[in-house]
Design an enzyme around this catalytic site. Structure first.
Site, PDB file in Angstrom:
ATOM      1  N   HIS A 268       0.832  -1.200   0.000  1.00 49.75           N
ATOM      2  CA  HIS A 268       0.000   0.000   0.000  1.00 49.75           C
ATOM      3  C   HIS A 268       0.875   1.262   0.000  1.00 49.75           C
ATOM      4  CE1 HIS A 268      -3.664   2.360   0.997  1.00 49.75           C
ATOM      5  NE2 HIS A 268      -2.789   3.158   1.585  1.00 49.75           N
ATOM      6  N   GLU A 269       1.794   1.317   0.949  1.00 44.92           N
ATOM      7  CA  GLU A 269       2.644   2.510   1.053  1.00 44.92           C
ATOM      8  C   GLU A 269       3.566   2.626  -0.156  1.00 44.92           C
ATOM      9  OE1 GLU A 269       1.622   4.610   3.050  1.00 44.92           O
ATOM     10  OE2 GLU A 269       0.433   3.290   4.341  1.00 44.92           O
ATOM     11  N   HIS A 272       1.812   4.509  -2.847  1.00 47.37           N
ATOM     12  CA  HIS A 272       1.899   5.962  -2.617  1.00 47.37           C
ATOM     13  C   HIS A 272       3.272   6.467  -3.049  1.00 47.37           C
ATOM     14  CE1 HIS A 272      -1.873   6.765  -0.602  1.00 47.37           C
ATOM     15  NE2 HIS A 272      -1.651   5.886   0.369  1.00 47.37           N
ATOM     16  N   GLU A 298      -4.626   7.782  -3.229  1.00 49.89           N
ATOM     17  CA  GLU A 298      -5.120   6.514  -2.695  1.00 49.89           C
ATOM     18  C   GLU A 298      -5.365   5.509  -3.823  1.00 49.89           C
ATOM     19  OE1 GLU A 298      -4.790   6.275   0.395  1.00 49.89           O
ATOM     20  OE2 GLU A 298      -5.847   4.434   0.917  1.00 49.89           O
TER      21      GLU A 298
HETATM   22 CO    CO Z   1      -3.173   5.283   1.815  1.00 51.39          CO
END
Ligand code: CO
Length: 501
Positions: A268-269, A272, A298
């Site tokens: 997830h990170e 980003h 996101e």
């Molecule tokens: Co996020």
């Protein structure tokens, strides 16, 4: 001074200030990873001085006169110059409409409330935090009034996170998601009752943190996260931070008894961070050099975490490695692991939710915060309103407020209008997936480990545009349509069919 000269002077000063403010990212990273406890008070003062400096710069007469002169130029709306001026004007108006005292009161209240929120959560005692929350909502309503809006106060706050977006648009997208999700969830629950559940026993056991650390780094390298332009560290609440274009760091967390938790938090990170690394380097410090919006951000994290990371193809590629790192998995078939990480089961806690029910958690928060800000829900009625709505949507009632309206920090740090961006990110990620699949064989690319092709697509269609477009226009440009929830629900319906059909 010609408009062009005014523009050039303005931008060179903005870039200088941005460079100075970029150290905030470094301070935050440090604060949330390795900062010694006793450093907190002076760290707070460091942030304040930077914030004040930025505020004084943007509200100065010099800034205003340069901006006004530059705006007299004949710029195209979505040119680098046109959009830079759009964002600077927006920020200037924003700052001028909100008195410094009001902003300071909010920051101060948020700091106090965060402490009380932790206590309220620990003791499961709403009365500890409700009075301050009530005050915060009324300050936020004041902010909305000062900023102005066409339809409803909530729009003014939503706009702060998702420029140009209206609550009625969110409502339209969300009501479709809600209806479709409830239908799919019914199907899942029936299948679960028939015994269609992953065998969790197969994965019980310990996964040494040191090995997890190695595996996560291995994944990052394989996918193409540049560890010479970033780092992977550990923290309680994982985050990514872009300090400069070539310093985009991520953090994760490891649980010894829960292997997927760390992996998906890292992916997830990483999503980003890949976005942060792909923003145009030569625009750094200019408004257009930023991400387009929170939901676009996101969409990138959810794309790598869910669309790629939870796909069977991803594990066709990596499960053999995962087993090599953790020999206790030799008794667990890959298909069972893939089912485990895609398992759908309603829970009380948003951050533990699966891909399907996650959006219901967001919709619930959106409806409640909108009602509070618009004055239709009194803060003292929030605990009951939460539980009622939860029961209506999930068919079960939270056993405590800790697992209810006290679970997330957002409202208690003064963030109203933030929640919708999570689900909008899911919407965009699924739409990006659909469009990308028209152009490249995504499943094959994942299976073959051709992540550079996938990243290349994201770079050219999304990342390189920075904040040159509002999110709706950017998604339209990248996929040929403004954000539509249909793609998300199709994607989730296929998932339900595959695992529970
Ligand atoms: Co996020």
């Amino acid at each position: 001074m010609t408009p062009k000269e005014a523009y050039d002077t303005l931008i060179s000063e903005v870039v200088k200030v941005s460079l100075l403010l970029s150290v905030r990212g470094l301070l935050t990273w440090d604060q949330r990873t390795y900062m010694p406890k006793k450093a907190a008070r002076f760290r707070g003062m460091q942030y304040s001085v930077l914030a004040e400096y930025a505020h004084d710069f943007i509200t100065s007469d010099r800034f205003r006169s340069l901006l006004e002169r530059a705006e007299e130029g004949d710029w195209e709306r979505n040119s680098r110059e046109g959009m830079n001026l759009f964002w600077l004007r927006r920020e200037y108006d924003h700052q001028m409409k909100l008195p410094k005292e009001l902003q300071l009161r909010i920051v101060k209240l948020a700091t106090e409330m965060e402490v009380l929120w932790r206590e309220a959560k620990r003791d499961d005692d709403p009365s500890k935090v409700l009075p301050l929350l009530k005050e915060m909502v009324s300050l936020k309503r004041e902010v909305a009034e000062r900023l102005g809006y066409e339809n409803e106060p909530y729009d003014a706050l939503l706009d702060g996170y998702e420029p140009g977006l209206k609550a009625t648009e969110v409502e339209e997208v969300f009501s479709y998601i809600k209806t479709e999700t409830v239908k799919l969830l019914r199907k899942v629950m029936e299948a679960r009752e028939r015994g269609k559940v992953p065998n969790r026993e197969l994965f019980a056991g310990r996964y040494p943190v040191a090995r997890q650390r190695e595996f996560n780094l291995f994944l990052l390298r394989e996918i193409g996260y540049d560890l010479d332009a970033g780092r992977l560290d550990e923290t309680t609440h994982p985050f990514a931070v872009r300090i400069t274009p070539n310093d985009v760091r991520i953090t994760t967390r490891y649980k010894e008894e829960d292997l997927p938790d760390g992996i998906f938090s890292t992916l997830h990170e990483m999503g980003h961070a890949l976005y942060g690394m792909g923003l145009p380097e030569e625009w750094f410090g200019e408004p257009v050099g930023n991400a387009a919006s929170l939901s676009v951000h996101e969409s990138q994290s959810r794309f790598w975490e869910n669309v790629v990371g939870r796909s069977p193809e991803f594990w066709e590629r990596f499960y053999p490695y995962l087993r090599a790192f953790f020999p206790n998995l030799y008794g667990a078939p890959m298909e069972e692991f893939v089912f485990l990480i895609n398992d759908i089961r309603p829970s009380f806690i948003r951050i533990e939710a699966d891909e399907l029910t996650y959006n219901l958690h967001i919709i619930l928060r959106f409806e409640l915060e909108r009602a509070m800000i618009n004055g239709q829900l009194d803060v003292s009625d929030l605990p009951e309103a939460w539980n009622e709505k939860f029961k209506e949507m999930f068919g079960m009632e939270p056993p405590s407020h800790r697992e209810g309206f006290l679970q997330d920090i957002h409202w208690y740090s003064g963030s109203f209008g933030y929640f919708p961006t999570y689900t909008l990110g899911n919407v965009m990620a699924a739409q990006i997936r659909a469009k990308m699949s028209d152009e490249i064989d995504l499943q094959r690319a994942v299976r073959e480990g051709e992540f550079a092709r996938i990243l290349g697509w994201l770079r050219s269609k999304i990342h390189r545009h920075g904040a040159l477009y509002l999110s709706k226009d950017l998604i339209n440009l990248a996929t040929g349509e403004p954000p539509k929830a249909k793609y998300l629900m199709d994607y989730l319906a296929r998932k339900v069919e595959r695992f529970y059909g």
